[in-house]
Structure formats: structure tokens, C-alpha cells
Write an enzyme that holds these catalytic residues in place. Structure first.
Site, PDB file in Angstrom:
ATOM      1  CD  GLU A   9      26.597 -34.362  26.927  1.00 34.08           C
ATOM      2  OE1 GLU A   9      27.461 -35.159  27.343  1.00 34.08           O
ATOM      3  OE2 GLU A   9      25.735 -34.662  26.089  1.00 34.08           O
TER       4      GLU A   9
HETATM    5  C1  BGC Z   1      27.178 -38.239  26.131  1.00 36.92           C
HETATM    6  C2  BGC Z   1      26.185 -38.496  27.247  1.00 36.92           C
HETATM    7  C3  BGC Z   1      26.833 -39.348  28.321  1.00 36.92           C
HETATM    8  C4  BGC Z   1      28.023 -38.596  28.861  1.00 36.92           C
HETATM    9  C5  BGC Z   1      28.743 -39.276  30.006  1.00 36.92           C
HETATM   10  C6  BGC Z   1      28.527 -37.845  26.639  1.00 36.92           C
HETATM   11  O1  BGC Z   1      29.491 -38.277  25.768  1.00 36.92           O
HETATM   12  O2  BGC Z   1      26.677 -37.291  25.239  1.00 36.92           O
HETATM   13  O3  BGC Z   1      25.065 -39.109  26.706  1.00 36.92           O
HETATM   14  O4  BGC Z   1      25.954 -39.702  29.329  1.00 36.92           O
HETATM   15  O5  BGC Z   1      28.946 -38.423  27.827  1.00 36.92           O
HETATM   16  O6  BGC Z   1      29.349 -40.457  29.616  1.00 36.92           O
END
Ligand code: BGC
Length: 540
Positions: free
Chosen positions: A406
């Protein structure tokens, strides 16, 4: 203990020297180059944030259903009842994934859609069908599914028996994961057990801001993390013993970290503080799994000392037996990291009481000066931190294969398709990832943007969006529209990074061998006669 911390400061110094060279020479430079052909470009989402269908076709409630349906918990009293309606609109999602030409899609399974009460006896075939449709749809278009088994939405029925505080949860989670491996593992080859166990332990049980809203910052987070680590290890071994040979997949856990810069990189105490902050956040889970089955020394030392001063007989951080350490060590096939921002750490002696995971760290965190604000106050953009974080992981954990699972930026709801900030974010962050890969030799294998589309952003509801696609949450059919950043990300994927543009390439080059390099003069300009010389002197 003292010996340990002196030793660790020494290794840190070595790493920090490397960082300060990067700082001087490359931090502000744009790096042109590409990733290897098999680099796994992807986007990410999670079940509760996109699916909706909160009680459709036999799904059981999760803790997030219960929590967000209660007025006052989420901004604007938003909830995930419908969200992006991906439960009914996976074809639209697939269309976006195909248009982006991503190689992977990271999504999570809603446990209570598959087992409405959390246990296998309650299996819901319609829920299973939904995930089969997703997986098959992805594979039909050569998109690799990366599956998170649990992204925070615990079946409510399991919270009712104590959630992660209850040791039976280790077997119950294992039963769920075993079922998923058995059911989907012929096609899914990338598994992540938990998404950000740090958030579950600290935000759920320390700050009490997320379900189960328990606010016991001194003890509960350590206990919960302990159980989550054991649960993760058990699931890893289940896959290893029952499925690995047959299915050939990989299992890991998704951890989160901000990059932490020391306030002054010339002061060892500040370097130790920055390193400690990283150990408390990332090392809490990564050290047992990727190093020696145990917590980082800095954590054991800090929490142990403070616990003693607070009059506890035992440290508030639990201990693993030798057998447990051996069981936990090495339970990940790759390193999966979520990261958004960077902070600056400053050594501070914190008060002894009340006990808290936060004050246990003896440091304060601030925003770096050269960071940009975003729609989420705590998540300022500071691209240079990404390269440092990746290098830190490489040095600390023995050069593992790393996937950024992410990375992304929030914009406010007024920003629909013209998302210049996001465009800039991806350009600069991905370039730092490229520097880490090409210049530092970090084994970065994939980059997953958060997120495919705007979705339910937990406590912020729908007031901010991280999406490459805009979703109109006021419209019942939830139309999705690509933002400018979606086109940009598509181009980055197409180019596999940032190759030097053709027109710039022409500026550089060599003459052919034998090219006659010379200098020239003319006689009048260089032959200086004596007569001229005396005229010159007279003038003077
Ligand atoms: C999480 C996501 C979240 C993103 C933005 C991450 O910590 O896994 O679910 O939407 O951050 O806040």
C-alpha cells in the site's frame, strides 16, 4: 541490555552514513530508469471499504458493521453498508483493473461473508462464490490475486467471545485460513494473513479508536500483538505443511511503517531514538518473524525498564518460550509493507505513569519540514522517506524480497478527477522506490497503489478519498470515474518506471573513434614581436 543497545547504535550509524550520502547527492534528483520486466504493478482495496452488501446473501455482521452503524463513531455517521457496492459491481471493478493494465490486485476476504459466525460450521456458499468470481475474473485477464485473509473486519460473533484477547482465536483464525487455502489456493498464490497487526493492537486496543474500542494503552496492545503473532505463525505453518508443495504459493503478513528520520543524524542518541521508533512500530512484528522469533531488544529493554519502575513483577511485554520463538521465526516468504508518510524522532524521557506503549518509547515524533500536507493531517507526503525505509528493511531483515502493498495519498471530496497532488505523489514516491531498486539494490518486487478507487476511509468515512478512480457515493449506482492519476499510473506501468525520454537521450552521446579533437590559434593573435612589446610597455 546496555550492551545490546550500544551494539545496535553502531550498526545504525553505518546505515545512517549510507543515508546521509543519499541525502547529499540524490535526494533532490529525479532518477530515470525502469524496473525489471516481471515487476508486479498493482492496486489495492479491502473488503469492508469497498464491498457493501453488509448483510447480503447470508453474510454475518463484522465488528466494523456494528461500530460504524452506531451514530457518532464515524464522520458524518457514514458506514460501509453499501460502500462502493463492489459486492454487486465486481465487473465494473474488473473493468478498471483491466484499463489500468495492472499485473496484480490486492483485496481482502470478509471473514463473516464466508463464515457468518466466524466458524467453519456456518460456511456461506454464496459468500464463497463471490470470491471465486473475483479470483476467476482476475485470472481470466492475467491479473494476479494477492489476498489478505484479514483486514480488520472481524466477525462480530468472534468479538463477542473476546476477539484477539481470547487464545482460542488462534485456532479459529487458522480454521478460516485453512478453509481459504483449500478453497481458493489452487488459484491464489499470494497470501497475507493480517493487514497491519500494529493497527489492530494499537488503534483497537491501545487508543481505542477502532473496534473493539478498548483503551488500555499500557498492556493490551502487547498482549494482542503476542496473540496475533502466534496466530500468524500457526497459519503460515498450516500452509507450509498442507498446501505449499501442492499449490506453490507464498505466505506473509502485511506490516506498516512510517519512515522515521532522527532529529539530528550527527547525534547518536537521536539516531537511537529514530531506530527505536522503527523497532516499536515495524520491528514489533517484523523482528520476531524475519529475525529471531523474539521482540526487538530496544522494545524489551524499554518496556522492561519502565515496567520495573512502575512496580510490575513482570514486563508488560510478554515473553515467548524457546519453542514459540522457533515456531514464529521465518514465517514469511516475502516482506509486505504499507507506507504513507515520514516523521522525525527526538529523544525525550517520557513520564513513567500512566503506562503506555507510546511513552514506553521515550521519544517524540514531529513532521519533517520538507513534507507536504495532504487531506489526512497525519499523512504528510515526503517521498524521500520511502527510499530510506526500503533500505532500512533491507539492512535490518537480511535483504528480503519486498512488495510495497500500500502507498498512496488522500484528497478531499472536492477533488474529483483533477487530482494533481496524487499525480505528483505517485511520480515522486515511485521514483524513490526506483532509486532504492536501481541504485541501492533493494529487492523490490512489486508496487501496489492504495487505492483502486475512493472507498470507506474508516473513521473519516467518505470525507476523503485515496482512489485512482472517483466514486460518487451520493449516487445509488456508485459510478466510478478515472482520475488524472489513473491515466498517469497506467503510463508508469506501461513504461515500467521512468525511462529517459527519447528527446533527452539525443542530448547525450559520443563522437566516432578517430574524431579529431584539437585547439586553434592565429598567428597575429599569438605571435608577440619585441617591437610590439616595447609599444605596449610605453603605453603602460
Ligand atoms: C489501511 C487502509 C487505509 C489506508 C489509508 C492503511 O493503513 O490498510 O485500509 O485505507 O491505510 O488510511
Amino acid at each position: 541490555y546496555l550492551e545490546f543497545s550500544v551494539l545496535s547504535v553502531c550498526t545504525d550509524l553505518f546505515v545512517w552514513e549510507k543515508f546521509s550520502n543519499q541525502n547529499k547527492f540524490q535526494r533532490k534528483r529525479y532518477h530515470h530508469g525502469t524496473f525489471p520486466d516481471n515487476f508486479l504493478w498493482g492496486v489495492s482495496s479491502s473488503a469492508y471499504q469497498v464491498e457493501g452488501g453488509w448483510n447480503a446473501d447470508g453474510k454475518g455482521p463484522s465488528t466494523w458493521d456494528t461500530f460504524s452503524q452506531k451514530p457518532g463513531n464515524i464522520l458524518n455517521n457514514d458506514n460501509g453498508d453499501v460502500a462502493c457496492d463492489s459486492y454487486n459491481k465486481f465487473n465494473e471493478d474488473l473493468y478498471m483493473l483491466r484499463a489500468l493494465r495492472v499485473k496484480s490486485y490486492r483485496f481482502s476476504l470478509s471473514w463473516s461473508r464466508i463464515f457468518p459466525n466466524g466458524n467453519k460450521t456456518s460456511v456461506n456458499n454464496l459468500g464463497v462464490d463471490y470470491y471465486n468470481r473475483i479470483i476467476n475474473g482476475l485470472l481470466a485477464h492475467n491479473i494476479t490475486p494477492m489476498v489478505t485473509l484479514h483486514h480488520w473486519d472481524l466477525p462480530q460473533a468472534l468479538q463477542d467471545i473476546g476477539g484477539w484477547q481470547n487464545l482460542n482465536m488462534i485456532d479459529i483464525f487458522n480454521e478460516f485460513c485453512d478453509f481459504c487455502f483449500d478453497t481458493f489456493g489452487d488459484r491464489v498464490k499470494f497470501w497475507m494473513t493480517f493487514n497491519q497487526p500494529h493497527t489492530i493492537a494499537w488503534v483497537g486496543y491501545g487508543l481505542g479508536l477502532m473496534p473493539p474500542s478498548i483503551k488500555k494503552p499500557g498492556e493490551a496492545p502487547y498482549m494482542i500483538a503476542h496473540n496475533l503473532l502466534k496466530a500468524h505463525a500457526k497459519v503460515y505453518h498450516t500452509y507450509d505443511e498442507k498446501y505449499k508443495k501442492l499449490q506453490g504459493g507464498l505466505v506473509s503478513i502485511t506490516l506498516n511503517a512510517d519512515w522515521i528520520e532522527p532529529k539530528d543524524a550527527d547525534v547518536p542518541r537521536e539516531i537511537a531514538a529514530a531506530d527505536r521508533a522503527l523497532q516499536f512500530q515495524l520491528g514489533w512484528f517484523a523482528h520476531p518473524i524475519f529475525k529471531n522469533g523474539d521482540y526487538p531488544d530496544a522494545m524489551k529493554w524499554q518496556v522492561g525498564n519502565k515496567s520495573e519502575l512502575q512496580g510490575h513483577e513482570n514486563s508488560r511485554i510478554p515473553t515467548f518460550t524457546a519453542e514459540e520463538k522457533a515456531y514464529i521465526q521465518g514465517t514469511a516468504d516475502f516482506f509486505s509493507i504499507n507506507t504513507y508518510t515520514s516523521r522525525v524522532a527526538h529523544h525525550t524521557t517520557m513520564k513513567i505513569l500512566p503506562a503506555s506503549y507510546e511513552t514506553d518509547q521515550d521519544l517524540q515524533l514531529k513532521n519533517p519540514e520538507d513534507s507536504q500536507s495532504t487531506a489526512v493531517k497525519e499523512l504528510r507526503a515526503a517521498a524521500w522517506g520511502l527510499r530510506r525505509l526500503l533500505n532500512w528493511i533491507k539492512e535490518e531483515y537480511g535483504d528480503p524480497d519486498i512488495y510495497i502493498s500500500e502507498n498512496g495519498i488522500a484528497t478531499d471530496t472536492k477533488t474529483t478527477v483533477d487530482d494533481t497532488d496524487r499525480f505528483f505523489f505517485y511520480k515522486t514516491y515511485i521514483d524513490e522506490a526506483l532509486k532504492a531498486h536501481n541504485l541501492d539494490g533493494v529487492k523490490l518486487k512489486g508496487y501496489t497503489a492504495w487505492s483502486l478507487m475512493d472507498s470507506f476511509e474508516w473513521l473519516s468515512g467518505y470525507t476523503v478519498g485515496f482512489g485512482l478512480h472517483h466514486v460518487d457515493f451520493k449516487n445509488p449506482i456508485r459510478p466510478r470515474t478515472p482520475k488524472r492519476s489513473a491515466l498517469y499510473y497506467y503510463q508508469v506501468i506501461r513504461d515500467n518506471g521512468f525511462p529517459l525520454p527519447e528527446e533527452e537521450k539525443l542530448i547525450y552521446g559520443h563522437f566516432r573513434n578517430g574524431f579529431a579533437w584539437s585547439v586553434s590559434t592565429s598567428s597575429y593573435q599569438v605571435i608577440f614581436s619585441e617591437k610590439q612589446s616595447s609599444v605596449h610597455d610605453e603605453r603602460k
